[in-house]
Design an enzyme around this catalytic site. Structure first.
Site, PDB file in Angstrom:
ATOM      1  N   HIS A 246       0.865  -1.184   0.000  1.00  0.00           N
ATOM      2  CA  HIS A 246       0.000   0.000   0.000  1.00  0.00           C
ATOM      3  C   HIS A 246       0.902   1.233   0.000  1.00  0.00           C
ATOM      4  O   HIS A 246       1.193   1.796   1.055  1.00  0.00           O
ATOM      5  CB  HIS A 246      -0.930  -0.009   1.211  1.00  0.00           C
ATOM      6  CG  HIS A 246      -1.969  -1.085   1.155  1.00  0.00           C
ATOM      7  ND1 HIS A 246      -3.232  -0.884   0.639  1.00  0.00           N
ATOM      8  CD2 HIS A 246      -1.916  -2.385   1.525  1.00  0.00           C
ATOM      9  CE1 HIS A 246      -3.920  -2.014   0.702  1.00  0.00           C
ATOM     10  NE2 HIS A 246      -3.141  -2.946   1.240  1.00  0.00           N
TER      11      HIS A 246
ATOM     12  N   HIS B  44      -8.226  -8.224  -1.877  1.00  0.00           N
ATOM     13  CA  HIS B  44      -8.149  -8.522  -0.458  1.00  0.00           C
ATOM     14  C   HIS B  44      -9.295  -9.486  -0.175  1.00  0.00           C
ATOM     15  O   HIS B  44     -10.465  -9.125  -0.333  1.00  0.00           O
ATOM     16  CB  HIS B  44      -8.352  -7.256   0.369  1.00  0.00           C
ATOM     17  CG  HIS B  44      -7.200  -6.309   0.361  1.00  0.00           C
ATOM     18  ND1 HIS B  44      -6.703  -5.750  -0.795  1.00  0.00           N
ATOM     19  CD2 HIS B  44      -6.450  -5.822   1.389  1.00  0.00           C
ATOM     20  CE1 HIS B  44      -5.693  -4.946  -0.472  1.00  0.00           C
ATOM     21  NE2 HIS B  44      -5.519  -4.971   0.837  1.00  0.00           N
TER      22      HIS B  44
ATOM     23  N   TRP C  22      -1.401   1.058   9.771  1.00  0.00           N
ATOM     24  CA  TRP C  22      -1.604  -0.323  10.202  1.00  0.00           C
ATOM     25  C   TRP C  22      -0.350  -0.951  10.809  1.00  0.00           C
ATOM     26  O   TRP C  22      -0.441  -1.928  11.535  1.00  0.00           O
ATOM     27  CB  TRP C  22      -2.058  -1.166   9.009  1.00  0.00           C
ATOM     28  CG  TRP C  22      -3.402  -0.754   8.513  1.00  0.00           C
ATOM     29  CD1 TRP C  22      -4.621  -1.187   8.961  1.00  0.00           C
ATOM     30  CD2 TRP C  22      -3.682   0.203   7.479  1.00  0.00           C
ATOM     31  NE1 TRP C  22      -5.634  -0.562   8.270  1.00  0.00           N
ATOM     32  CE2 TRP C  22      -5.085   0.300   7.342  1.00  0.00           C
ATOM     33  CE3 TRP C  22      -2.885   0.977   6.631  1.00  0.00           C
ATOM     34  CZ2 TRP C  22      -5.708   1.126   6.434  1.00  0.00           C
ATOM     35  CZ3 TRP C  22      -3.500   1.803   5.713  1.00  0.00           C
ATOM     36  CH2 TRP C  22      -4.888   1.887   5.621  1.00  0.00           C
TER      37      TRP C  22
END
Length: 424
Positions: free
Chosen positions: A58, A209, A314
């Site tokens: 990401h 995902h 994250w």
């Protein structure tokens, strides 16, 4: 020749091999090649490999650690909430700057191909435009493949599908999805069908995902394999995470694995992130969370490892080192047999290159001269040491060099230094 590398070990076990490079491609591979290079590099028995490949990342969020605040709990849900807070404050210039810095790190680590998901739920498509510009700038030294990713859910976010189509129209490469984040299982299945039909109509690859959950009833991988079969998308689809498979009933998995293999769907695990984000609702025993890597491999399914996150909402750690990813994957999956450890090395090199459809990847005459010389003698030693990248070559040009690491010692009766290599 432009460059000749001498006395190299190769990932397939070949030893004392020479590699001749000319005009950006590998011209010859063999023992004691009778050619001269403008630059001669003596590998001294160290490992030369094709570059590392990250199949799941990401980049729109990378290096945003602390913006607008730090993820205090370290959980997936707080990370998603944090990203929602950060999105309105994003600027294209800052996003490009962070992504370019990460690409510098990647090149120094011998990571020369990355598939990055980019959030398309912001109607501005600010991150899409930024990463398209990054892709243009890094093209001479890094392959950046972009996935249109509806972070907030294709059906949960009213403009997501229209934005995804706009992103593809701008030049994004791959169709993404997140079916387990939709409001219901039925919506999740519907999103898979919609996205696969769109990808099939455009002739595009798919990377979703899929089932990033501890819920054993999250089974969107079954729908994804079915749609892949129905639409003839064999070999063009990847399912990322698949963590629910770690909690599924064994009988159901015995049915599921052949379906995945038959459809030619690849699996991408993300060991660093799966081991930290999954199992958070468990007390003890606590599940590891990563998908069933050894079983997928035994079923003949391509399995790659991705870094997923580096210093973002994250995950507060990471440095672009795919050997760290392989190292964690090896431990989490208990893949400590000799062949299993080698498979973990392939999971960050050859296998993701195949999933991304990279042209000219490998060590053979005619392949692109994209190579990494590691301070290790084998793939297993490379993982053990997270080996220094002595030389990184892109299209026949040296783009990064790192000295061999060693520690100076002052010990009575012992050598003056050590390099952490056994027998050296």
């Amino acid at each position: 020749m432009d460059i000749v590398i001498r006395n190299a070990n190769l990932p397939d076990g070949q030893r004392e091999v020479d590699i001749a490079i000319e005009h950006g491609r590998i011209a010859a591979v063999g023992a004691r090649l009778p050619v001269q290079g403008r630059r001669e590099i003596d590998a001294c028995g160290d490992l030369v490999t094709p570059p590392f490949v990250d199949a799941h990342f990401h980049m729109d969020a990378t290096l945003s650690y602390g913006l607008p605040r730090v993820n205090q709990s370290g959980t997936l849900l707080e990370g998603i909430a944090l990203w929602g807070e950060l999105k309105p404050e994003l600027s294209q210039e800052a996003l490009i700057e962070r992504a370019l810095q990460y690409c510098d790190w990647a090149v120094a680590r011998g990571l020369l191909a990355i598939r990055s998901h980019v959030d398309i739920c912001d109607d501005r498509l600010l991150a899409v435009d930024a990463l398209l510009e990054v892709r243009r700038q890094v093209a001479p030294y890094l392959d950046l493949q972009l996935v249109a990713f509806p972070q907030d859910g294709l059906l949960r976010s009213p403009s997501a599908f229209a934005n995804l189509k706009r992103a593809i129209g701008k030049g994004v490469d791959v169709v993404g999805g997140i079916p387990h984040f939709e409001r219901s299982m039925a919506d999740g299945a519907a999103s898979v069908r919609m996205l696969c039909e769109f990808a099939a109509g455009k002739g595009l690859r798919v990377d979703m995902h899929c089932d990033e959950s501890d819920d054993p009833l999250s089974r969107h991988i079954e729908t994804l394999t079915s749609e892949t079969q129905r639409l003839g998308l064999h070999g063009r689809v990847a399912a990322s995470h698949l963590t629910s498979m770690h909690s599924m009933d064994n009988y159901y998995v015995s049915k599921l694995l052949p379906l995945i293999r038959e459809a030619g769907v690849a699996a991408i695990a993300n060991p660093l992130i799966n081991i930290t984000l999954q199992g958070r609702h468990d007390s003890y025993p606590k599940r590891r969370g990563m998908t069933r890597v050894p079983e997928l491999l035994a079923a003949g399914i391509d399995v790659a490892f991705g870094h997923d996150c580096v210093m973002d909402p994250w995950y507060s750690l990471g440095s672009g080192d795919m050997l760290e990813v392989a190292h964690m994957g090896l431990h989490v999956a208990q893949m400590t047999g000799q062949e299993a450890m080698h498979q973990c090395f392939l999971a960050v090199t050859e296998t993701p290159a195949r999933i991304l459809g990279l042209d000219g990847y490998g060590i053979a005459p005619g392949c692109h001269a994209d190579l990494v010389l590691l301070d290790a003698g084998s793939t297993v030693e490379a993982i053990r040491l997270r080996a220094a990248r002595r030389v990184v070559i892109r299209r026949g040009a040296v783009v990064s060099e790192t000295p061999r690491p060693h520690a100076s010692l002052n010990l009575p009766g012992r050598p003056p230094s050590t390099d952490f290599r056994l027998g050296r």
